[in-house]
Write a protein that holds these residues in place. Structure first.
Motif, mmCIF file in Angstrom:
data_model
loop_
_atom_site.group_PDB
_atom_site.id
_atom_site.type_symbol
_atom_site.label_atom_id
_atom_site.label_comp_id
_atom_site.label_asym_id
_atom_site.label_seq_id
_atom_site.Cartn_x
_atom_site.Cartn_y
_atom_site.Cartn_z
ATOM 1 N N ASP A 99 -11.229 1.825 10.816
ATOM 2 C CA ASP A 99 -12.017 1.745 9.580
ATOM 3 C C ASP A 99 -11.575 0.615 8.663
ATOM 4 O OD1 ASP A 99 -13.459 3.822 10.487
ATOM 5 O OD2 ASP A 99 -12.981 5.237 8.879
ATOM 6 N N LEU A 100 -10.430 -0.010 8.979
ATOM 7 C CA LEU A 100 -10.016 -1.155 8.177
ATOM 8 C C LEU A 100 -11.034 -2.287 8.292
ATOM 9 C CD1 LEU A 100 -7.687 -1.984 6.320
ATOM 10 C CD2 LEU A 100 -6.576 -3.052 8.280
ATOM 11 N N GLY A 101 -11.846 -2.222 9.349
ATOM 12 C CA GLY A 101 -12.899 -3.221 9.511
ATOM 13 C C GLY A 101 -13.951 -3.168 8.423
ATOM 14 N N MET A 102 -13.973 -2.068 7.647
ATOM 15 C CA MET A 102 -14.907 -1.969 6.527
ATOM 16 C C MET A 102 -14.488 -2.862 5.359
ATOM 17 S SD MET A 102 -15.514 2.131 6.284
ATOM 18 C CE MET A 102 -16.102 3.102 7.681
ATOM 19 N N VAL A 103 -13.221 -3.257 5.334
ATOM 20 C CA VAL A 103 -12.674 -4.012 4.204
ATOM 21 C C VAL A 103 -12.779 -5.505 4.502
ATOM 22 C CG1 VAL A 103 -10.678 -4.326 2.700
ATOM 23 C CG2 VAL A 103 -11.065 -2.115 3.820
ATOM 24 N N THR A 104 -13.269 -6.257 3.515
ATOM 25 C CA THR A 104 -13.393 -7.708 3.660
ATOM 26 C C THR A 104 -12.534 -8.414 2.613
ATOM 27 O OG1 THR A 104 -15.219 -8.078 2.107
ATOM 28 C CG2 THR A 104 -15.804 -7.291 4.316
ATOM 29 N N ARG A 105 -12.342 -9.709 2.804
ATOM 30 C CA ARG A 105 -11.523 -10.474 1.860
ATOM 31 C C ARG A 105 -12.169 -10.557 0.477
ATOM 32 N NH1 ARG A 105 -9.367 -14.517 3.537
ATOM 33 N NH2 ARG A 105 -9.708 -14.320 5.781
ATOM 34 N N ASP A 106 -13.450 -10.238 0.406
ATOM 35 C CA ASP A 106 -14.129 -10.272 -0.894
ATOM 36 C C ASP A 106 -13.932 -8.985 -1.684
ATOM 37 O OD1 ASP A 106 -15.175 -12.828 -0.516
ATOM 38 O OD2 ASP A 106 -16.940 -12.061 0.523
ATOM 39 N N ASP A 107 -13.312 -7.987 -1.074
ATOM 40 C CA ASP A 107 -13.125 -6.689 -1.730
ATOM 41 C C ASP A 107 -11.839 -6.661 -2.552
ATOM 42 O OD1 ASP A 107 -15.425 -5.764 -0.456
ATOM 43 O OD2 ASP A 107 -14.302 -5.000 1.268
ATOM 44 N N VAL A 108 -11.753 -5.647 -3.404
ATOM 45 C CA VAL A 108 -10.524 -5.319 -4.129
ATOM 46 C C VAL A 108 -10.112 -3.925 -3.692
ATOM 47 C CG1 VAL A 108 -9.546 -4.711 -6.384
ATOM 48 C CG2 VAL A 108 -10.908 -6.783 -6.142
ATOM 49 N N LEU A 109 -8.836 -3.755 -3.345
ATOM 50 C CA LEU A 109 -8.344 -2.452 -2.929
ATOM 51 C C LEU A 109 -7.694 -1.753 -4.118
ATOM 52 C CD1 LEU A 109 -7.698 -0.376 -0.695
ATOM 53 C CD2 LEU A 109 -5.531 -1.586 -0.340
ATOM 54 N N LEU A 110 -8.135 -0.530 -4.394
ATOM 55 C CA LEU A 110 -7.516 0.310 -5.416
ATOM 56 C C LEU A 110 -6.809 1.444 -4.673
ATOM 57 C CD1 LEU A 110 -7.125 1.062 -8.419
ATOM 58 C CD2 LEU A 110 -9.250 2.362 -8.279
ATOM 59 N N ALA A 111 -5.475 1.374 -4.617
ATOM 60 C CA ALA A 111 -4.691 2.329 -3.834
ATOM 61 C C ALA A 111 -3.976 3.306 -4.758
ATOM 62 C CB ALA A 111 -3.685 1.595 -2.958
ATOM 63 N N LEU A 112 -4.081 4.602 -4.423
ATOM 64 C CA LEU A 112 -3.463 5.651 -5.229
ATOM 65 C C LEU A 112 -2.360 6.342 -4.443
ATOM 66 C CD1 LEU A 112 -6.570 5.421 -6.191
ATOM 67 C CD2 LEU A 112 -6.174 7.641 -7.247
ATOM 68 N N SER A 113 -1.182 6.438 -5.045
ATOM 69 C CA SER A 113 -0.082 7.205 -4.465
ATOM 70 C C SER A 113 0.938 7.452 -5.559
ATOM 71 C CB SER A 113 0.570 6.458 -3.303
ATOM 72 O OG SER A 113 1.752 7.133 -2.887
ATOM 73 N N ASN A 114 1.225 8.702 -5.838
ATOM 74 C CA ASN A 114 2.190 9.007 -6.891
ATOM 75 C C ASN A 114 3.575 8.490 -6.519
ATOM 76 O OD1 ASN A 114 3.006 10.214 -9.383
ATOM 77 N ND2 ASN A 114 3.931 11.891 -8.223
ATOM 78 N N SER A 115 3.973 8.702 -5.269
ATOM 79 C CA SER A 115 5.294 8.246 -4.829
ATOM 80 C C SER A 115 5.312 6.761 -4.501
ATOM 81 C CB SER A 115 5.739 9.039 -3.597
ATOM 82 O OG SER A 115 4.939 8.686 -2.465
ATOM 83 N N GLY A 116 4.162 6.235 -4.064
ATOM 84 C CA GLY A 116 4.103 4.844 -3.641
ATOM 85 C C GLY A 116 4.729 4.600 -2.291
ATOM 86 N N GLU A 117 5.046 5.668 -1.569
ATOM 87 C CA GLU A 117 5.734 5.536 -0.284
ATOM 88 C C GLU A 117 4.979 6.224 0.858
ATOM 89 O OE1 GLU A 117 8.164 3.569 -0.021
ATOM 90 O OE2 GLU A 117 8.816 3.351 -2.105
ATOM 91 N N VAL A 118 3.692 6.463 0.689
ATOM 92 C CA VAL A 118 2.911 7.142 1.727
ATOM 93 C C VAL A 118 2.807 6.254 2.963
ATOM 94 C CG1 VAL A 118 0.647 8.084 2.291
ATOM 95 C CG2 VAL A 118 1.614 8.455 0.029
ATOM 96 N N ASP A 119 3.239 6.768 4.108
ATOM 97 C CA ASP A 119 3.285 5.967 5.338
ATOM 98 C C ASP A 119 1.919 5.409 5.712
ATOM 99 O OD1 ASP A 119 5.982 6.419 5.571
ATOM 100 O OD2 ASP A 119 5.766 8.104 6.958
ATOM 101 N N GLU A 120 0.867 6.240 5.578
ATOM 102 C CA GLU A 120 -0.471 5.817 5.990
ATOM 103 C C GLU A 120 -0.963 4.609 5.187
ATOM 104 O OE1 GLU A 120 -0.127 10.179 7.012
ATOM 105 O OE2 GLU A 120 0.463 8.859 5.353
ATOM 106 N N LEU A 121 -0.517 4.495 3.930
ATOM 107 C CA LEU A 121 -0.855 3.326 3.120
ATOM 108 C C LEU A 121 0.071 2.161 3.427
ATOM 109 C CD1 LEU A 121 -1.730 4.594 -0.502
ATOM 110 C CD2 LEU A 121 -3.166 3.199 0.991
ATOM 111 N N ALA A 122 1.361 2.450 3.543
ATOM 112 C CA ALA A 122 2.355 1.395 3.740
ATOM 113 C C ALA A 122 2.083 0.589 4.998
ATOM 114 C CB ALA A 122 3.751 2.005 3.788
#
Length: 342
Positions: A99-122
């Motif tokens: 699904d990362l193919g849905m993201v293009t260089r023209d997009d902005v990513l808004l990432a949420l994580s309280n710890s900031g250490e979530v493996d799936e995001l990292a």
């Protein structure tokens, strides 16, 4: 006075439950007050930069988050999309599997994580950086892995969770949600987003119906519109009223549909008043009995304008005319009710 149910009857300590509920709300309110102070103070530059990055985005805001942050992220994406900022939610775990193919260089990513250490995001961060996507992080830890990779960091930290164990995401997710709302509100104002824009993205809602429905969409037209000439006998005019079933008839200067102009209107109420005065219905024609200069509304007007006119004039139907004043329809309060305009 609040009467607590007996703990013997329910097996629940009602007073304790109320105390914890009030405490949870107090903790979350305190967290929001601290967040407000940060947005207006030390985080003001970062918040403004986040707005600038999103406004400059030529693609969409892609929102990501895992667990409870993911649920909050879905809501933030929906709020952004409905207030003028194209946005979508992409699940981080699914992004790692295509699904990362849905993201293009023209997009902005808004990432949420309280710890900031979530493996799936990292695990996604290096690929996103190579793609050139701008990253805005909403996190409770300013020195986390997520924060270190972000172009803009919005601090959503809280002193404590509302959970008595200080474990379940409660105050922290409330802070995330509030920051998302703050971004959406600032963005809609910067875009000049107004009520009619909101209505276009909510066509099924009450506001959408009020701001998008026109009189022409709900009016009766053609042969369904009662109309008679001024020389028509009053008896025939009453037959026209009965046949068309809207409680009135227009008196026009020409009978052909869409060509005649309304000279007046005769209603059920006019008939009752005429009878009360002792008028001879057999000798009168429609022109003599009509109410001249009837209220009209344009076909291209909003349906809510017709509703306002009926309410102000205390009437239940109004004649509809085109730009040249020709009778093209009629609309009643029942028509507006069916269309859910009122």
């Amino acid at each position: 006075m609040l009467t607590m149910p007996s703990s013997r009857a329910t097996g629940v300590d009602a007073a304790r439950s109320v105390e914890l509920g009030a405490q949870a709300l107090a903790i979350e309110a305190k967290a929001l007050a601290a967040l407000e102070a940060r947005v207006a103070g030390p985080m003001a530059e970062a918040f403004a930069l986040a707005i600038e990055r999103i406004l400059a985005c030529r693609g969409r805001v892609v929102v990501m988050g895992m667990g409870k942050s993911g649920h909050v992220g879905r809501k933030i994406a929906a709020t952004l999309a409905s207030t003028g900022t194209p946005a979508m939610f992409v699940h981080p775990a699914e992004a790692s599997h295509g699904d990362l193919g849905m993201v293009t260089r023209d997009d902005v990513l808004l990432a949420l994580s309280n710890s900031g250490e979530v493996d799936e995001l990292a695990v996604l961060l290096p690929a996103l950086k190579r793609l050139g996507v701008k990253l805005i992080a909403i996190t409770g830890r300013a020195h986390s892995t997520l924060a270190q990779h972000a172009d803009v960091v919005l601090d959503s930290s809280v002193e404590q969770e509302a959970c008595p164990l200080n474990l379940a995401p409660t105050a922290s997710t409330t802070a995330q949600m509030a920051l998302g709302d703050a971004l959406a509100v600032a963005l809609l104002d910067a875009r000049g987003f107004r009520e009619d824009d909101f209505a276009r993205s909510h066509p099924g809602g009450a506001l959408g119906r009020k701001l998008l429905t026109h009189v022409r969409d709900v009016m009766r037209s053609g042969d369904a519109v009662p109309r008679v000439l001024a020389a028509t006998s009053l008896v025939e005019a009453m037959r026209e009223i009965s046949a068309k079933g809207i409680g009135c008839t227009a008196i026009v200067d020409e009978l052909a549909a869409g060509r005649g102009r309304p000279l007046g209107i005769f209603t059920d109420g006019d008939l009752r008043r005429l009878i009360e005065r002792g008028g001879d219905l057999r000798t009168l024609d429609a022109g003599a009995a009509m109410h001249p200069s009837p209220r009209t509304v344009r076909a291209d007007a909003l349906a809510v304008e017709a509703a306002d006119l009926m309410e102000t004039a205390k009437i239940t139907s109004v004649l509809v005319v085109d730009g040249e004043g020709r009778l093209v329809g009629a609309v009643t309060s029942n028509d507006l009710l069916r269309a859910k305009v009122i």
